[in-house]
Design a protein around this motif. Structure first.
Motif, PDB file in Angstrom:
ATOM      1  N   ALA A 262      26.726  51.548  50.837  1.00 17.83           N
ATOM      2  CA  ALA A 262      27.660  52.621  50.447  1.00 17.83           C
ATOM      3  C   ALA A 262      28.561  52.939  51.703  1.00 17.83           C
ATOM      4  N   ASP A 263      27.957  52.775  52.684  1.00 15.18           N
ATOM      5  CA  ASP A 263      28.800  53.516  54.125  1.00 15.18           C
ATOM      6  C   ASP A 263      29.637  52.144  54.658  1.00 15.18           C
ATOM      7  N   GLY A 264      29.497  51.215  54.267  1.00 16.50           N
ATOM      8  CA  GLY A 264      30.049  49.853  54.653  1.00 16.50           C
ATOM      9  C   GLY A 264      29.416  49.098  56.079  1.00 16.50           C
ATOM     10  N   GLN A 265      28.435  49.520  56.420  1.00 15.60           N
ATOM     11  CA  GLN A 265      27.779  48.896  57.492  1.00 15.60           C
ATOM     12  C   GLN A 265      27.316  47.522  57.093  1.00 15.60           C
ATOM     13  N   LEU A 266      26.771  47.508  55.641  1.00 13.65           N
ATOM     14  CA  LEU A 266      26.388  46.496  55.075  1.00 13.65           C
ATOM     15  C   LEU A 266      27.399  46.436  53.606  1.00 13.65           C
ATOM     16  N   VAL A 267      27.606  45.235  53.002  1.00 13.20           N
ATOM     17  CA  VAL A 267      28.646  45.164  51.882  1.00 13.20           C
ATOM     18  C   VAL A 267      27.851  44.384  50.779  1.00 13.20           C
ATOM     19  N   LEU A 268      26.649  43.939  50.763  1.00 23.21           N
ATOM     20  CA  LEU A 268      26.133  43.334  49.550  1.00 23.21           C
ATOM     21  C   LEU A 268      24.707  43.193  49.654  1.00 23.21           C
ATOM     22  N   GLY A 269      23.932  43.749  48.601  1.00 24.48           N
ATOM     23  CA  GLY A 269      22.444  43.636  48.587  1.00 24.48           C
ATOM     24  C   GLY A 269      21.823  42.823  47.496  1.00 24.48           C
ATOM     25  N   TYR A 270      20.852  42.102  47.689  1.00 30.24           N
ATOM     26  CA  TYR A 270      20.147  41.248  46.753  1.00 30.24           C
ATOM     27  C   TYR A 270      18.964  41.676  46.565  1.00 30.24           C
ATOM     28  N   ASN A 271      18.345  41.743  45.003  1.00 26.91           N
ATOM     29  CA  ASN A 271      17.148  42.289  44.693  1.00 26.91           C
ATOM     30  C   ASN A 271      16.716  43.728  45.084  1.00 26.91           C
ATOM     31  N   LEU A 272      17.598  44.502  44.899  1.00 26.98           N
ATOM     32  CA  LEU A 272      17.175  45.888  45.155  1.00 26.98           C
ATOM     33  C   LEU A 272      16.629  46.603  44.103  1.00 26.98           C
ATOM     34  N   LEU A 273      15.907  47.623  44.164  1.00 22.32           N
ATOM     35  CA  LEU A 273      15.360  48.390  43.013  1.00 22.32           C
ATOM     36  C   LEU A 273      16.720  48.896  41.968  1.00 22.32           C
ATOM     37  N   GLY A 274      16.644  48.661  40.821  1.00 22.61           N
ATOM     38  CA  GLY A 274      17.950  49.188  39.975  1.00 22.61           C
ATOM     39  C   GLY A 274      17.732  50.464  39.873  1.00 22.61           C
ATOM     40  N   SER A 275      16.386  51.131  39.878  1.00 23.07           N
ATOM     41  CA  SER A 275      16.189  52.380  39.415  1.00 23.07           C
ATOM     42  C   SER A 275      16.954  53.499  40.710  1.00 23.07           C
TER      43      SER A 275
END
Length: 373
Positions: free
Chosen positions: A241-254
């Motif tokens: 969300a703050d831009g340190q990273l830009v893409l995540g995979y297999n995160l908890l949808g809840s």
């Protein structure tokens, strides 16, 4: 529960239980004030009752259902111990072996570890109208119960993708192409679970392997992108969300769906190829301090009211079919229903704990990521 009636204590639990893992946090919700007439001594006895819960859900996501439970059971004090799933499993075993009392209820996102506790005789049977309302796939031998349904999702930073004129990936193959085509932009900007430290991360990737023939090419691509690994979802979402990273995979949808409501810069993607859906499993340990109270809390979170709170406040999709679905739940199970890949509660989950198979899987994971180490 408001600030007047709630005391939150976040401490290193080793100071409280001598065998408790250092990373656990304890949150205490005192019994609410009784307002009705009654015997003062009986009221004092009632107010001293406590339900002890070990859980892997973040307290902010789980707090609403604790509040709802205490509104219906104002005489019961709640202790919620927030632990990592592996810590919870080993803590439950250690307490049993030491002859110490267990929690009254254990709720873990590591389905395989929970099933092993139940299968190995560490859970007691519990039956009620609420457990009987569950679909058959969601309960095993009246000892292990699914209490949520939660998808694995991708998440991305909307601003980054907009500024770089990039389309968010809709499938796993899309993600591979994106990483290969834009390695300069995305290097060290992608994140996923460290499956060596996260039980649910291991389950997600093991499920991926079953349904995605290119999984190890995908993991190698993550390695080439110098993927950042974490043991839980919250820090990944915050950094995306703050831009340190830009893409995540297999995160908890809840968690991702809840976080996106407060942070419009966070986008959430349900993969178009298939969606892995897992459940948090609850058991009442055989050495529970107060199994009756543990059963009462379990019945509450399995009730229509409890399931609705979990859905409305935490985006934990309900297990009961008679709970009206939220838009998020409808999107998953109605629009994408044929693409959902769920885990039934049962001994089939134990395959993920076969030590030889697990070590081969982890070795393959390590080899695929080797180029980043």
């Amino acid at each position: 529960m408001n600030l007047r009636s709630t005391i939150i204590i976040a401490v290193f639990c080793a100071a409280i239980f001598r065998v408790f893992p250092a990373s656990a946090e304890l949150f205490v919700f005192p019994a609410q004030q009784n307002t009705g007439p009654g015997d003062p001594e009986q009221n004092l006895l009632s107010e001293s009752r406590t339900v002890v819960i070990y859980g892997s859900a973040d307290i902010e996501a789980f707090r609403p259902v604790i509040d709802g439970f205490q509104q219906s059971n104002p005489e019961i004090r709640v202790e919620y111990h927030q632990l990592q799933t592996l810590e919870m499993y080993h803590q439950t075993l250690a307490e049993h072996e030491a002859g110490e009392p267990n929690a009254d209820l254990v709720i873990s996102s590591s389905m395989d570890l929970q099933m092993k506790l139940a299968n190995d005789g560490y859970a007691i049977s519990h039956q009620s109208d609420q457990t009987r309302a569950l679909p058959n796939w969601a309960r095993w031998r009246n000892e292990a119960f699914a209490v949520t349904q939660e998808p694995a999702v991708m998440a991305y930073n909307r601003q980054f993708f907009r500024e770089n004129n990039l389309e968010p990936p809709r499938t796993r193959n899309d993600l591979i192409r994106l990483l290969n085509d834009h390695d300069d932009l995305l290097s060290e900007k992608v994140t996923t679970y460290d499956i060596e430290r996260s039980g649910v991360g291991f389950l997600f990737l093991a499920r991926d392997e079953r349904f995605f023939s290119g999984i190890w090419d995908f993991v190698r691509t993550l390695g080439q992108a110098r993927v950042k690994l974490y043991s839980n979802t919250s820090p990944m979402l915050e950094k995306i969300a703050d831009g340190q990273l830009v893409l995540g995979y297999n995160l908890l949808g809840s968690y991702a769906e809840t976080f996106s409501r407060r942070n419009p810069n966070l986008g959430v993607i349900l993969p178009d190829d298939f969606i892995v859906v897992y459940s948090r499993i609850a058991i009442i340990p055989r050495g529970a301090r107060n199994p009756e109270t543990g059963g009462r809390f379990l019945d509450y979170i399995l009730s229509i009211e409890g399931q609705s709170i979990l859905q409305d406040e935490g985006n934990f999709n309900p297990v009961r079919p008679d709970v009206p679905p939220s838009p998020f739940s409808s999107l998953i199970f109605d629009r994408y229903g044929e693409r959902v890949r769920s885990f039934p509660v049962g001994p089939g989950l134990l395959v993920y704990l076969d030590q030889a198979k697990r070590q081969r899987f982890l070795s393959r994971w390590q080899d695929a990521l080797l180029n980043r180490r």
